[in-house]
Structure formats: C-alpha cells, structure tokens
Write an enzyme that holds these catalytic residues in place. Sequence first.
Site, PDB file in Angstrom:
ATOM      1  N   GLN A 152     121.309  51.995   2.026  1.00 20.50           N
ATOM      2  CA  GLN A 152     120.222  52.965   2.249  1.00 20.50           C
ATOM      3  C   GLN A 152     118.935  52.550   1.552  1.00 20.50           C
ATOM      4  O   GLN A 152     117.946  53.264   1.636  1.00 20.50           O
ATOM      5  CB  GLN A 152     120.630  54.367   1.760  1.00 20.50           C
ATOM      6  CG  GLN A 152     121.791  54.986   2.497  1.00 20.50           C
ATOM      7  CD  GLN A 152     121.473  55.341   3.956  1.00 20.50           C
ATOM      8  OE1 GLN A 152     120.324  55.283   4.399  1.00 20.50           O
ATOM      9  NE2 GLN A 152     122.499  55.693   4.711  1.00 20.50           N
ATOM     10  N   CYS A 163     130.595  60.872   4.792  1.00 27.03           N
ATOM     11  CA  CYS A 163     131.456  59.847   4.161  1.00 27.03           C
ATOM     12  C   CYS A 163     131.317  59.889   2.643  1.00 27.03           C
ATOM     13  O   CYS A 163     131.328  58.835   1.980  1.00 27.03           O
ATOM     14  CB  CYS A 163     131.163  58.447   4.686  1.00 27.03           C
ATOM     15  SG  CYS A 163     131.409  58.295   6.450  1.00 27.03           S
ATOM     16  N   HIS A 189     129.104  56.501  -1.202  1.00 25.59           N
ATOM     17  CA  HIS A 189     129.641  56.520   0.160  1.00 25.59           C
ATOM     18  C   HIS A 189     131.072  55.991   0.095  1.00 25.59           C
ATOM     19  O   HIS A 189     131.383  55.154  -0.770  1.00 25.59           O
ATOM     20  CB  HIS A 189     128.768  55.594   1.011  1.00 25.59           C
ATOM     21  CG  HIS A 189     129.071  55.594   2.465  1.00 25.59           C
ATOM     22  ND1 HIS A 189     130.108  54.885   3.000  1.00 25.59           N
ATOM     23  CD2 HIS A 189     128.473  56.211   3.507  1.00 25.59           C
ATOM     24  CE1 HIS A 189     130.127  55.051   4.307  1.00 25.59           C
ATOM     25  NE2 HIS A 189     129.140  55.867   4.650  1.00 25.59           N
ATOM     26  N   ASP A 223     125.356  48.644  -3.622  1.00 25.15           N
ATOM     27  CA  ASP A 223     125.375  49.054  -2.220  1.00 25.15           C
ATOM     28  C   ASP A 223     123.936  49.418  -1.845  1.00 25.15           C
ATOM     29  O   ASP A 223     123.437  50.481  -2.225  1.00 25.15           O
ATOM     30  CB  ASP A 223     126.315  50.258  -2.071  1.00 25.15           C
ATOM     31  CG  ASP A 223     126.260  50.847  -0.671  1.00 25.15           C
ATOM     32  OD1 ASP A 223     125.478  50.351   0.160  1.00 25.15           O
ATOM     33  OD2 ASP A 223     126.996  51.820  -0.427  1.00 25.15           O
ATOM     34  N   LYS A 236     120.749  49.803  10.023  1.00 20.35           N
ATOM     35  CA  LYS A 236     119.956  50.878   9.424  1.00 20.35           C
ATOM     36  C   LYS A 236     118.506  50.454   9.206  1.00 20.35           C
ATOM     37  O   LYS A 236     117.690  51.231   8.754  1.00 20.35           O
ATOM     38  CB  LYS A 236     120.560  51.293   8.077  1.00 20.35           C
ATOM     39  CG  LYS A 236     121.938  51.953   8.184  1.00 20.35           C
ATOM     40  CD  LYS A 236     122.378  52.461   6.846  1.00 20.35           C
ATOM     41  CE  LYS A 236     123.852  52.754   6.757  1.00 20.35           C
ATOM     42  NZ  LYS A 236     124.302  53.903   7.531  1.00 20.35           N
TER      43      LYS A 236
HETATM   44  N1  C6P Z   1     126.134  55.590   5.987  1.00 21.39           N
HETATM   45  C1  C6P Z   1     125.420  57.635   7.007  1.00 21.39           C
HETATM   46  O1  C6P Z   1     125.272  58.407   7.962  1.00 21.39           O
HETATM   47  P1  C6P Z   1     128.158  50.680   7.469  1.00 21.39           P
HETATM   48  O2  C6P Z   1     128.817  51.784   8.233  1.00 21.39           O
HETATM   49  O3  C6P Z   1     129.158  49.697   6.939  1.00 21.39           O
HETATM   50  O4  C6P Z   1     127.027  50.059   8.185  1.00 21.39           O
HETATM   51  O5  C6P Z   1     127.500  51.362   6.185  1.00 21.39           O
HETATM   52  C2  C6P Z   1     128.307  51.998   5.266  1.00 21.39           C
HETATM   53  C3  C6P Z   1     127.479  52.649   4.216  1.00 21.39           C
HETATM   54  C4  C6P Z   1     127.573  52.189   2.924  1.00 21.39           C
HETATM   55  N2  C6P Z   1     126.827  52.722   1.947  1.00 21.39           N
HETATM   56  C5  C6P Z   1     125.945  53.694   2.180  1.00 21.39           C
HETATM   57  C6  C6P Z   1     125.111  54.228   1.051  1.00 21.39           C
HETATM   58  C7  C6P Z   1     125.818  54.208   3.477  1.00 21.39           C
HETATM   59  O6  C6P Z   1     124.951  55.197   3.718  1.00 21.39           O
HETATM   60  C8  C6P Z   1     126.613  53.690   4.526  1.00 21.39           C
HETATM   61  C9  C6P Z   1     126.549  54.255   5.920  1.00 21.39           C
HETATM   62  C10 C6P Z   1     125.922  56.251   7.250  1.00 21.39           C
HETATM   63  O7  C6P Z   1     125.141  57.973   5.867  1.00 21.39           O
HETATM   64  C11 C6P Z   1     127.112  56.242   8.166  1.00 21.39           C
HETATM   65  S1  C6P Z   1     128.509  57.007   7.444  1.00 21.39           S
END
Ligand code: C6P
Length: 414
Positions: free
Chosen positions: A210, A372, A129, A207, A233
């Site tokens: 997910q 992203c 991401h 990270d 999430k």
């Molecule tokens: N992915 C998706 O629709 P934030 O926005 O900081 O809470 O999370 C960022 C992020 C970081 N790593 C991974 C693997 C992610 O999936 C995400 C967020 C969402 O896939 C929003 S773009």
Amino acid sequence: MAVTAGTKLDARTLRADFPIFEQQVHGKPLAFLDSAASSQKPRQMLDAMDHFYETSYANVHRGVYELAERATEALEHARERMRAFLNAPSTREVIFVRNATEAINLVAYAWGLWNLEAGDIVVVTELEHHSNFVPWQFVAGKRGAELRMLPLDDHGELDLSGLDAIAREGNVKIVATNLVSNSLGTINPVDRLVAWAHEQGAIFVCDAAQAAPHMKLDVQALGVDFLAVSGHKMCGPSGAGVLWGRAEILQKMEPFLTGGHMISSVHVDKTTWGELPHKFEAGTAPMAEAVGLGAAIDYLEAIGLDAIEAHEHELAAYALGRLAEVPGITLYGPPAERRAGIVSFNLEGIHPHDVAQILDLQGVAIRAGHHCCQPLMHKLGVAATNRASFYLYTIPEEIDQLVEGLHAVRKVFA
Ligand code: C6P
C-alpha cells in the site's frame, strides 16, 4: 497526460487516461473508491502491454532469435525501471513474482523456514494484512518459534512501548510490518522499527503493497532487508509484483520454487542454482505483465510520487471532514496528516455489506469486509468495516457522492 513532475497533480485531467471512467454504473457516474484493493489502469500501460504482445512477444532468456532477444530486453528494461523506482543498488536484487503475497511467502519459506529455530521470535503487528501475518504464523509454527504482535493504540497507530520487553524474551529473528496499513491508512514508523530490528540482529521485511503506489520509496534510505510490492495496486497489470531483497542475504538463501530457468546445472545426482535474480524466478516470467509494470512506473514518475502523496493526503483530510457529518458514523484510524488515502468507517446498526450494496446502486464502489485483517478487526471489536480508498485519479466529487450515498443508506435503514 498534462502533469509534469513536481507540480500539483490534476486528477480531473488524469482521469482521461483511464478508459474505465468512460462508463456509468447503475445509470450513475462511477465513483471508484476501492483503489487499495486494486487500482484502475491508464491507457499508457495498456498500450505498452499490447505493443509488447503485438511486436516483441516470445519467451525470455531462452531463444537466440530476434523476437526472443527483444522480449528479454523488454523484461530486463522493466526490471531496471523497478530498480530505479525503489532506488535499489542492483537489478540482481529485483525479483519478479505474482504479487506482494508471493513476495512475502518467498522470504518466509526461503529464509524463515531455514533460519528460525525453536524459541526464536518473529514480530508482526496488529495492523498486518493476512499476507504479512499468515506466512509468519505458519513458518514460526513449523519451526517452534514464537509470534509476537505489536499492538495498536486508540488512534490506530502502533504502540512501540513493548519493544524492550519483547527483546528480553528471546532471540528476535524477523520483524515484518507494513509501511502503510490497507485497513486504516496508518503510515507506520518503519525507520524506528528497522533500527530496532537490526539492533536485535533480526531481518526486517517491509510489506510495501500500500506504500509503493502512493509515496516515493527508497530501499536504501529505509534500511529494510526485504520489500514486497504488488504491481496491480500501482497502475500495473495483475500478475506482476516484485520482491526486493539485499543481495548478500538473497545469495545465501535456498530457492523458493525450483524448476526451469532458476538453475545453473542439472545432473541426476545434483542441481546447482542460477545467479540472482534468476535463482528466485522459476518458470516462465510474467513477461507482458512486467512490461506493463515498467510502463506503470513511467506513468507514476511522470506525475511525481510526491504529487500523488500530497493529493491523497488532501483527499483523506477532505473525506474525514465530510464523513464526520454523517450521523452515527464511526471513523477508524489516525488523523489525516498521519495516514494515506484510506478511510475505514462503520454506520451504527448497519452491516458494512449492506452499506456497500446500497452505495453500489448510487455508482459508488467501496470495499466492505475484514480487508484481510481479521486480527485488526478483533482488536477494533468489529467483524468488518467499510473502506473508501483513493488514488491519483480520485476527485472530491466522488467523496461527495459517497457521503450523499451514506445519507441514502441511513434513510433505507431508518
Ligand atoms: N490488499 C486490499 O483490498 P496481493 O493480493 O498479494 O497483491 O496483496 C496482498 C496485500 C499485502 N499487503 C497489504 C498491505 C495489502 O493491502 C495487500 C492487498 C487488498 O486491501 C486486497 S485484500
């Protein structure tokens, strides 16, 4: 909630905990298949936040009066819940941030900028991401370090055959990968990568945005050095995430943000930093959000993370089978047994945004776009994909609704 730990979860019963499902969209039952972007919220979590605001709200770690002490206790209880959730050795290592993006930036700025040198290597993957790619690209660029990408194979899984070649190129200082890919659902071999990173003397940044909502995590068993989580999430509110980091590394780091709360003493000529975790928590904490996140952990643990993971594997297998019936579909990513509840696909000749818009009229909410993950889209040779993602409240009928919707999309574009 009718499900107890260890049992198979009953998504149909659990849905009753989520007020959002009490509505129709465009006159159709809502099939919410975008939980990877952000999950829906159970009443138990919403009630916990309301209760905090209504009974215990005050700023934390400042006042000596009853309400302030109650609020501080609630925040620290949430920190302890997150410590236990991650099996972290200490609450000193649990830092509240806004989201996974901020967690990773904290490490990039407060460790990467201070420790990378010209010629060092930062390793990421083609599956990242942007939140686990751009911060590393940025700090590597600032310090004259090199960024290396671990490639994907044809199944959408990491190809680790180039690790030795990367090690020969120079000093690997940081390895940063996700545990579960948000685009393809791939579950990555973090154990092997951690071992390799440590052989190189590098730190490993995981990270887990997910992963945390969907599988049992144990930072000690994983062996990672840092781990980033987004609360929104995993049934928690937006605005609360966590960075977990090893105390011995965090202690040696300079702060990321400076200002109130993170200090030990401030003089005109010198400021000293507070103890962990406060050194990394400048300003007023996301108090009610952290309380909500603690309640979300209670909720997930009462269901059982193993039951949630098993449920999503079943849904992924069902979805891959049903989607394969749709003519002209391309499915991306690994087989169901090696992926989480995320399925990306394209319909031949139809832009994903058109697909998602027509599905919306059928009550089906999916995400369409690059998720992203532009480097991954370049690798797949597409500008965008459709993505359906599942959670503990997803039922097979929603996947059926998606498949029927896709047939309708094809008719529109026939
Ligand atoms: N992915 C998706 O629709 P934030 O926005 O900081 O809470 O999370 C960022 C992020 C970081 N790593 C991974 C693997 C992610 O999936 C995400 C967020 C969402 O896939 C929003 S773009």
